[in-house]
Every structure is written in C-alpha cells, then in structure tokens.
Design a protein around this motif. Structure first.
Motif, PDB file in Angstrom:
ATOM      1  N   TYR A   8      -2.747   5.562  28.185  1.00  0.00           N
ATOM      2  CA  TYR A   8      -3.855   6.617  28.003  1.00  0.00           C
ATOM      3  C   TYR A   8      -4.744   6.020  27.566  1.00  0.00           C
ATOM      4  CZ  TYR A   8      -6.839  11.016  27.723  1.00  0.00           C
ATOM      5  OH  TYR A   8      -8.186  10.929  27.806  1.00  0.00           O
ATOM      6  N   ARG A   9      -5.818   5.087  28.175  1.00  0.00           N
ATOM      7  CA  ARG A   9      -7.229   5.020  28.500  1.00  0.00           C
ATOM      8  C   ARG A   9      -7.398   3.487  27.503  1.00  0.00           C
ATOM      9  NH1 ARG A   9     -11.349   9.808  28.344  1.00  0.00           N
ATOM     10  NH2 ARG A   9     -10.910  10.169  29.932  1.00  0.00           N
ATOM     11  N   GLY A  10      -5.938   2.809  27.727  1.00  0.00           N
ATOM     12  CA  GLY A  10      -5.928   1.746  26.599  1.00  0.00           C
ATOM     13  C   GLY A  10      -5.209   2.026  25.445  1.00  0.00           C
ATOM     14  N   MET A  11      -4.614   3.181  24.498  1.00  0.00           N
ATOM     15  CA  MET A  11      -4.105   3.536  24.024  1.00  0.00           C
ATOM     16  C   MET A  11      -2.732   3.403  24.584  1.00  0.00           C
ATOM     17  SD  MET A  11      -3.740   7.344  21.827  1.00  0.00           S
ATOM     18  CE  MET A  11      -5.777   7.401  21.745  1.00  0.00           C
ATOM     19  N   PRO A  12      -1.896   2.200  22.809  1.00  0.00           N
ATOM     20  CA  PRO A  12      -0.573   1.915  23.155  1.00  0.00           C
ATOM     21  C   PRO A  12       0.534   2.933  22.950  1.00  0.00           C
ATOM     22  CG  PRO A  12      -1.796   0.515  21.054  1.00  0.00           C
ATOM     23  CD  PRO A  12      -2.527   2.177  21.801  1.00  0.00           C
ATOM     24  N   ALA A  13       1.444   3.052  23.703  1.00  0.00           N
ATOM     25  CA  ALA A  13       2.940   4.293  24.266  1.00  0.00           C
ATOM     26  C   ALA A  13       2.609   4.414  22.872  1.00  0.00           C
ATOM     27  CB  ALA A  13       3.644   3.396  25.159  1.00  0.00           C
ATOM     28  N   GLY A  14       3.269   3.648  22.462  1.00  0.00           N
ATOM     29  CA  GLY A  14       3.760   3.735  20.887  1.00  0.00           C
ATOM     30  C   GLY A  14       3.342   5.100  20.248  1.00  0.00           C
ATOM     31  N   LEU A  15       2.003   4.941  20.376  1.00  0.00           N
ATOM     32  CA  LEU A  15       1.180   6.771  20.195  1.00  0.00           C
ATOM     33  C   LEU A  15       1.398   7.366  20.438  1.00  0.00           C
ATOM     34  CD1 LEU A  15      -2.156   4.676  19.037  1.00  0.00           C
ATOM     35  CD2 LEU A  15       0.124   5.228  17.196  1.00  0.00           C
ATOM     36  N   LEU A  16       1.921   7.616  21.649  1.00  0.00           N
ATOM     37  CA  LEU A  16       1.953   8.866  22.362  1.00  0.00           C
ATOM     38  C   LEU A  16       3.250   9.361  22.617  1.00  0.00           C
ATOM     39  CD1 LEU A  16       0.278   7.183  25.661  1.00  0.00           C
ATOM     40  CD2 LEU A  16      -1.083   9.309  23.388  1.00  0.00           C
ATOM     41  N   GLU A  17       3.944   8.840  21.515  1.00  0.00           N
ATOM     42  CA  GLU A  17       5.781   9.630  21.616  1.00  0.00           C
ATOM     43  C   GLU A  17       5.230  10.540  20.924  1.00  0.00           C
ATOM     44  OE1 GLU A  17       7.724   6.468  20.424  1.00  0.00           O
ATOM     45  OE2 GLU A  17       7.675   5.038  22.358  1.00  0.00           O
ATOM     46  N   ARG A  18       6.092  11.724  21.292  1.00  0.00           N
ATOM     47  CA  ARG A  18       6.136  12.427  20.025  1.00  0.00           C
ATOM     48  C   ARG A  18       7.168  12.262  18.808  1.00  0.00           C
ATOM     49  NH1 ARG A  18       8.793  17.622  23.259  1.00  0.00           N
ATOM     50  NH2 ARG A  18       6.818  17.627  25.035  1.00  0.00           N
ATOM     51  N   CYS A  19       6.725  13.110  18.055  1.00  0.00           N
ATOM     52  CA  CYS A  19       6.756  13.080  16.329  1.00  0.00           C
ATOM     53  C   CYS A  19       8.439  12.406  15.968  1.00  0.00           C
ATOM     54  CB  CYS A  19       6.087  13.121  15.321  1.00  0.00           C
ATOM     55  SG  CYS A  19       4.493  12.473  14.928  1.00  0.00           S
ATOM     56  N   ASP A  20       9.721  12.399  15.276  1.00  0.00           N
ATOM     57  CA  ASP A  20      10.778  13.383  15.452  1.00  0.00           C
ATOM     58  C   ASP A  20      10.777  13.951  14.416  1.00  0.00           C
ATOM     59  OD1 ASP A  20      13.339  12.994  15.225  1.00  0.00           O
ATOM     60  OD2 ASP A  20      13.400  11.247  13.821  1.00  0.00           O
ATOM     61  N   THR A  21      11.046  15.102  14.455  1.00  0.00           N
ATOM     62  CA  THR A  21      11.388  16.147  13.587  1.00  0.00           C
ATOM     63  C   THR A  21      12.953  17.007  13.568  1.00  0.00           C
ATOM     64  OG1 THR A  21      11.018  17.790  15.550  1.00  0.00           O
ATOM     65  CG2 THR A  21       9.121  17.196  14.425  1.00  0.00           C
ATOM     66  N   ARG A  22      13.672  15.857  13.744  1.00  0.00           N
ATOM     67  CA  ARG A  22      15.103  16.355  13.399  1.00  0.00           C
ATOM     68  C   ARG A  22      15.798  16.168  12.089  1.00  0.00           C
ATOM     69  NH1 ARG A  22      18.024  12.068  17.063  1.00  0.00           N
ATOM     70  NH2 ARG A  22      16.014  10.457  16.313  1.00  0.00           N
ATOM     71  N   ASP A  23      16.044  16.991  11.778  1.00  0.00           N
ATOM     72  CA  ASP A  23      17.054  17.170  10.736  1.00  0.00           C
ATOM     73  C   ASP A  23      18.392  16.889  10.253  1.00  0.00           C
ATOM     74  OD1 ASP A  23      16.862  17.552   8.149  1.00  0.00           O
ATOM     75  OD2 ASP A  23      16.164  20.054   6.905  1.00  0.00           O
ATOM     76  N   ILE A  24      18.665  17.052   9.605  1.00  0.00           N
ATOM     77  CA  ILE A  24      20.734  16.993   9.115  1.00  0.00           C
ATOM     78  C   ILE A  24      20.763  18.387   9.159  1.00  0.00           C
ATOM     79  CG2 ILE A  24      20.108  13.986   8.211  1.00  0.00           C
ATOM     80  CD1 ILE A  24      20.625  15.317   5.171  1.00  0.00           C
ATOM     81  N   GLU A  25      21.999  18.026   8.774  1.00  0.00           N
ATOM     82  CA  GLU A  25      23.137  19.674   8.616  1.00  0.00           C
ATOM     83  C   GLU A  25      23.169  19.392   7.002  1.00  0.00           C
ATOM     84  OE1 GLU A  25      26.860  21.343   9.609  1.00  0.00           O
ATOM     85  OE2 GLU A  25      26.628  19.679  11.067  1.00  0.00           O
ATOM     86  N   LEU A  26      22.862  20.600   6.463  1.00  0.00           N
ATOM     87  CA  LEU A  26      23.218  20.881   5.022  1.00  0.00           C
ATOM     88  C   LEU A  26      24.558  21.177   4.761  1.00  0.00           C
ATOM     89  CD1 LEU A  26      20.281  22.289   3.825  1.00  0.00           C
ATOM     90  CD2 LEU A  26      20.420  20.227   3.940  1.00  0.00           C
ATOM     91  N   VAL A  27      25.163  20.150   4.241  1.00  0.00           N
ATOM     92  CA  VAL A  27      26.463  20.559   3.646  1.00  0.00           C
ATOM     93  C   VAL A  27      27.123  20.564   2.300  1.00  0.00           C
ATOM     94  CG1 VAL A  27      28.796  19.943   4.581  1.00  0.00           C
ATOM     95  CG2 VAL A  27      27.077  19.666   5.891  1.00  0.00           C
ATOM     96  N   GLN A  28      26.493  19.533   1.539  1.00  0.00           N
ATOM     97  CA  GLN A  28      26.605  19.095   0.551  1.00  0.00           C
ATOM     98  C   GLN A  28      25.693  19.470  -0.513  1.00  0.00           C
ATOM     99  OE1 GLN A  28      28.387  15.551  -0.074  1.00  0.00           O
ATOM    100  NE2 GLN A  28      29.938  16.065   0.461  1.00  0.00           N
ATOM    101  N   THR A  29      25.100  19.854  -1.718  1.00  0.00           N
ATOM    102  CA  THR A  29      24.035  19.609  -2.211  1.00  0.00           C
ATOM    103  C   THR A  29      22.813  18.696  -2.695  1.00  0.00           C
ATOM    104  OG1 THR A  29      25.440  20.841  -4.439  1.00  0.00           O
ATOM    105  CG2 THR A  29      23.437  20.383  -4.314  1.00  0.00           C
ATOM    106  N   GLY A  30      23.963  17.198  -2.404  1.00  0.00           N
ATOM    107  CA  GLY A  30      23.055  15.781  -2.209  1.00  0.00           C
ATOM    108  C   GLY A  30      22.170  16.075  -0.953  1.00  0.00           C
TER     109      GLY A  30
END
Length: 96
Positions: free
Chosen positions: A34-56
């Motif tokens: 987008y107007r010279g902006m690198p493609a990596g900056l336009l990717e969505r931020c990662d908001t995935r989380d892990i499944e909480l199974v144990q306290t750790g």
C-alpha cells in the motif's frame, strides 16, 4: 405447477449454499503493498491463545499475549513512521 416448485427449491438451495461458504474461502486476500508499505506490516496481528489445561498454561498464555501485543505495537509504530515519512515527502500537514 410441480416444475415451478422444483425450480424454486433448486434456486433456494443454491442461494443457501452461497451463505454457507467458510470464511477462509470467502475472505478477501490481503493487499501486498500500500503506497510502498511492506506487505508484512499489513498482515493481521496474531491474537491466538493456547488452551488452558494446567495452571502453568496461564503464565504461558500471558507471555504469548505479551509477545503478540508487542509485535502488533511494533507494526503500528512502523505504519505511523511510514505515514509520517510519506506526509513529509508529499508536503501534507499532519492534520490532513
């Protein structure tokens, strides 16, 4: 009248099939630049989380969340810097 009913049924099934397309298939691709902006900056931020199974997993989840937010903030800062450079080159004031 029977043929009309069959045609209506077939058309309604086709229209319902269009509504059930998975979002991965139906979503538009990300723009490469987008107007010279690198493609990596336009990717969505990662908001995935892990499944909480144990306290750790709570600590692991928090650390992952902090890492993802830091990466997203770096992207936002880079986009703002790119925008500021583009405004300087084009001679536009920051309020426009």
């Amino acid at each position: 009248m029977l043929k009309f009913g069959n045609i209506c049924l077939a058309l309604s099934l086709l229209s319902c099939a269009g509504c059930s397309t998975p979002t991965e298939i139906a979503s538009a691709p990300q723009p490469s630049t987008y107007r010279g902006m690198p493609a990596g900056l336009l990717e969505r931020c990662d908001t995935r989380d892990i499944e909480l199974v144990q306290t750790g997993d709570i600590v692991t989840s928090r650390n992952l969340n902090k890492k993802n937010l830091k990466e997203c903030a770096e992207k936002v800062d880079a986009i703002r810097a790119h925008d500021a450079r583009a405004r300087q080159v084009n001679g536009a004031s920051p309020n426009h």
